[in-house]
Design a protein around this motif. Structure first.
Motif, PDB file in Angstrom:
ATOM      1  N   GLY A   1       0.786  -1.223   0.000  1.00  0.00           N
ATOM      2  CA  GLY A   1       0.000   0.000   0.000  1.00  0.00           C
ATOM      3  C   GLY A   1       0.817   1.271   0.000  1.00  0.00           C
ATOM      4  O   GLY A   1       0.264   2.371   0.003  1.00  0.00           O
ATOM      5  N   SER A   2       2.137   1.166   0.024  1.00  0.00           N
ATOM      6  CA  SER A   2       2.960   2.375   0.058  1.00  0.00           C
ATOM      7  C   SER A   2       3.133   2.908  -1.361  1.00  0.00           C
ATOM      8  O   SER A   2       3.210   2.148  -2.313  1.00  0.00           O
ATOM      9  CB  SER A   2       4.330   2.074   0.673  1.00  0.00           C
ATOM     10  N   PRO A   3       3.175   4.225  -1.523  1.00  0.00           N
ATOM     11  CA  PRO A   3       3.319   4.789  -2.873  1.00  0.00           C
ATOM     12  C   PRO A   3       4.671   4.456  -3.478  1.00  0.00           C
ATOM     13  O   PRO A   3       5.682   4.373  -2.785  1.00  0.00           O
ATOM     14  CB  PRO A   3       3.168   6.297  -2.640  1.00  0.00           C
ATOM     15  N   SER A   4       4.685   4.260  -4.790  1.00  0.00           N
ATOM     16  CA  SER A   4       5.927   3.892  -5.468  1.00  0.00           C
ATOM     17  C   SER A   4       6.798   5.105  -5.759  1.00  0.00           C
ATOM     18  O   SER A   4       7.955   4.970  -6.127  1.00  0.00           O
ATOM     19  CB  SER A   4       5.598   3.181  -6.787  1.00  0.00           C
ATOM     20  N   GLY A   5       6.231   6.318  -5.615  1.00  0.00           N
ATOM     21  CA  GLY A   5       6.975   7.516  -5.953  1.00  0.00           C
ATOM     22  C   GLY A   5       6.707   7.959  -7.370  1.00  0.00           C
ATOM     23  O   GLY A   5       7.110   9.068  -7.763  1.00  0.00           O
ATOM     24  N   TYR A   6       6.019   7.098  -8.139  1.00  0.00           N
ATOM     25  CA  TYR A   6       5.754   7.443  -9.541  1.00  0.00           C
ATOM     26  C   TYR A   6       4.837   8.653  -9.641  1.00  0.00           C
ATOM     27  O   TYR A   6       5.079   9.560 -10.435  1.00  0.00           O
ATOM     28  CB  TYR A   6       5.145   6.243 -10.259  1.00  0.00           C
ATOM     29  N   MET A   7       3.770   8.675  -8.803  1.00  0.00           N
ATOM     30  CA  MET A   7       2.825   9.783  -8.860  1.00  0.00           C
ATOM     31  C   MET A   7       3.510  11.111  -8.559  1.00  0.00           C
ATOM     32  O   MET A   7       3.239  12.132  -9.198  1.00  0.00           O
ATOM     33  CB  MET A   7       1.679   9.553  -7.862  1.00  0.00           C
ATOM     34  N   GLU A   8       4.418  11.080  -7.571  1.00  0.00           N
ATOM     35  CA  GLU A   8       5.105  12.320  -7.196  1.00  0.00           C
ATOM     36  C   GLU A   8       5.998  12.844  -8.321  1.00  0.00           C
ATOM     37  O   GLU A   8       6.281  14.039  -8.418  1.00  0.00           O
ATOM     38  CB  GLU A   8       5.949  12.103  -5.934  1.00  0.00           C
ATOM     39  N   SER A   9       6.438  11.910  -9.179  1.00  0.00           N
ATOM     40  CA  SER A   9       7.360  12.315 -10.251  1.00  0.00           C
ATOM     41  C   SER A   9       6.631  12.886 -11.470  1.00  0.00           C
ATOM     42  O   SER A   9       7.273  13.413 -12.380  1.00  0.00           O
ATOM     43  CB  SER A   9       8.203  11.108 -10.685  1.00  0.00           C
TER      44      SER A   9
ATOM     45  N   VAL B   1       0.604  19.098 -14.636  1.00  0.00           N
ATOM     46  CA  VAL B   1      -0.546  19.022 -15.551  1.00  0.00           C
ATOM     47  C   VAL B   1      -1.098  17.595 -15.624  1.00  0.00           C
ATOM     48  O   VAL B   1      -2.309  17.383 -15.766  1.00  0.00           O
ATOM     49  CB  VAL B   1      -0.160  19.524 -16.965  1.00  0.00           C
ATOM     50  N   VAL B   2      -0.210  16.589 -15.531  1.00  0.00           N
ATOM     51  CA  VAL B   2      -0.653  15.191 -15.564  1.00  0.00           C
ATOM     52  C   VAL B   2      -1.361  14.832 -14.258  1.00  0.00           C
ATOM     53  O   VAL B   2      -2.376  14.131 -14.252  1.00  0.00           O
ATOM     54  CB  VAL B   2       0.551  14.251 -15.815  1.00  0.00           C
ATOM     55  N   LYS B   3      -0.828  15.330 -13.134  1.00  0.00           N
ATOM     56  CA  LYS B   3      -1.478  15.071 -11.838  1.00  0.00           C
ATOM     57  C   LYS B   3      -2.901  15.612 -11.831  1.00  0.00           C
ATOM     58  O   LYS B   3      -3.814  14.991 -11.290  1.00  0.00           O
ATOM     59  CB  LYS B   3      -0.672  15.719 -10.705  1.00  0.00           C
ATOM     60  N   ARG B   4      -3.109  16.785 -12.436  1.00  0.00           N
ATOM     61  CA  ARG B   4      -4.445  17.369 -12.516  1.00  0.00           C
ATOM     62  C   ARG B   4      -5.393  16.419 -13.242  1.00  0.00           C
ATOM     63  O   ARG B   4      -6.532  16.227 -12.829  1.00  0.00           O
ATOM     64  CB  ARG B   4      -4.401  18.717 -13.246  1.00  0.00           C
ATOM     65  N   ARG B   5      -4.907  15.826 -14.322  1.00  0.00           N
ATOM     66  CA  ARG B   5      -5.761  14.919 -15.102  1.00  0.00           C
ATOM     67  C   ARG B   5      -6.057  13.640 -14.325  1.00  0.00           C
ATOM     68  O   ARG B   5      -7.145  13.084 -14.427  1.00  0.00           O
ATOM     69  CB  ARG B   5      -5.077  14.602 -16.440  1.00  0.00           C
ATOM     70  N   VAL B   6      -5.056  13.174 -13.574  1.00  0.00           N
ATOM     71  CA  VAL B   6      -5.279  11.987 -12.740  1.00  0.00           C
ATOM     72  C   VAL B   6      -6.357  12.286 -11.694  1.00  0.00           C
ATOM     73  O   VAL B   6      -7.225  11.456 -11.407  1.00  0.00           O
ATOM     74  CB  VAL B   6      -3.970  11.549 -12.052  1.00  0.00           C
TER      75      VAL B   6
END
Length: 392
Positions: free
Chosen positions: A60-68, A72-77
């Motif tokens: 359940g721990s984040p892979s760090g991919y989202m933070e990278s 603009v991509v985070k907004r779409r996610v």
């Protein structure tokens, strides 16, 4: 000399092949040693525990991919996640309509279940046509063998007293199902012999989603109730604080009923005698005390859920087990009771699970043995039976 000559005459390419084979064989040895080392490591409980702890930490721990990702991509996610919340709300409505369908078809099943109940309690004797059932073994028998078997069966019936209905039908069902037999105590069995039917009643249209299990008993010496009930209230809507956890309707709480026990017949309580010694005078007296007792009938006295919804770990475990049992009775036991009586449904349930293998079975056996040898081990705690509560 001949051997040397043969070696000298060998093509250089052939020599390369020989070298490659030798390297491959060496690699095989190394792989074999690595596998043996891995097996030895995995058999070490300390290494396994450390590995499991490491895996639990990663779960359940984040892979760090989202933070990278770029902003603009985070907004779409985030837009996709909002769409997912809307999907969860649609799914909740879907399950509400499924509940309505269940209620509709429950009315179609009920006449068949009522007839089943009448046959079990000897209120109706089925016709020869209704009783005709050919098994695969019977189809293979010759007419002569069938006639011989029929005569032997009739002879046995003449020797025995003609029983009414199907004796101990529901008790046998309970004893055949591990989930229910774990709840049964020896003192429960004489009472459950009087159980004649279990019905599932769904909430009315427009009412909050719920279902009630009705246990119908014939008159008996243990209690005056003819019906014992257990109601499960459900919710089919995503939790605002955690909408992605929604996975269909969930039971929010359940309520039992008061059992009107005949004096001296309450199996959910037991009386014990303790000797007490006076500190000063040294005299001894016997004190009688009533304490909760393990029984299937504690099923009708579940722990109450506080208004704030917070429960301690023990109460949560009890309710989780209770909800599982309620669902199982509703979805499996009531619709397919005869197959649990004969054991055929149990075989089907077993087919849903893969065999773990002899090695896993041996390890499990060793764990059980260790637990039994532990003086502090209490198997009743593992069973997580329904909570003990006061009953009348």
């Amino acid at each position: 000399m001949a051997d040397n000559k043969d070696q000298a005459e060998m093509d250089p390419a052939d020599m390369e092949d020989v070298e490659e084979v030798e390297e491959e064989e060496t690699g095989e040895d190394e792989n074999s040693k690595a596998r043996q080392l891995t097996v030895q490591m995995m058999q070490n409980p300390q290494i396994l525990a450390a590995l499991q702890e490491r895996l639990d930490g990663l779960n359940g721990s984040p892979s760090g991919y989202m933070e990278s990702l770029p902003k603009v991509v985070k907004r779409r996610v985030n837009a996709l996640k909002n769409l997912q919340v809307k999907c969860a709300h649609i799914e909740a409505k879907f399950y509400e309509e499924v509940h309505e369908l269940e209620r509709k078809y429950a009315a179609l099943y009920q006449p068949l279940f009522d007839k089943r109940s009448e046959i079990v309690k000897a209120a109706y004797e089925p016709t020869d046509e209704e009783c005709e059932w050919k098994t695969e073994e019977e189809e293979e028998l010759t007419e002569e063998m069938k006639e011989k078997a029929k005569l032997e069966e009739e002879k046995k019936d003449e020797e025995k007293e003609d029983p009414k209905g199907i004796p101990e039908f529901w008790l046998t069902v309970f004893k055949n199902v591990d989930l229910l037999s774990d709840m049964l105590q020896e003192h429960d069995e004489p009472i459950l012999k009087h159980l004649q039917d279990i019905k599932v009643m769904f909430s009315d249209p427009g009412q909050p989603m719920s279902f009630t299990l009705e246990f119908h008993f014939e008159p008996n010496e243990f209690f005056t109730n003819t019906v014992l009930t257990k109601t499960y209230k459900m919710r089919s809507e995503p939790d605002e604080s955690d909408p992605f956890s929604f996975d269909g309707p969930e039971i929010m709480c359940c309520t039992g009923c008061t059992i009107e026990w005949t004096k001296g017949k309450n199996v959910t309580l037991k009386t014990i005698k303790k000797k007490q010694k006076h500190k000063g005078r040294g005299t001894v007296r016997t004190v009688t005390k009533t304490i909760p007792n393990d029984s299937f009938f504690n099923f009708f006295a579940p722990p109450e859920v506080p208004e704030n919804g917070e429960l301690d770990e023990d109460a949560e475990a009890v309710l989780a087990a209770d909800f599982e049992i309620g669902h199982f009775i509703r979805e499996r036991i009531v619709p397919r009771a005869v197959l649990y009586f004969t054991g055929e449904a149990i075989e089907d349930d077993d087919d849903d699970y893969d065999e773990e293998g002899e090695e896993a079975d041996d390890e499990e056996g060793e764990e059980e043995a260790d637990e039994e040898n532990d003086p502090d081990y209490d198997p009743k705690k593992d069973a997580a039976p329904p909570a003990e509560c006061k009953q009348q």
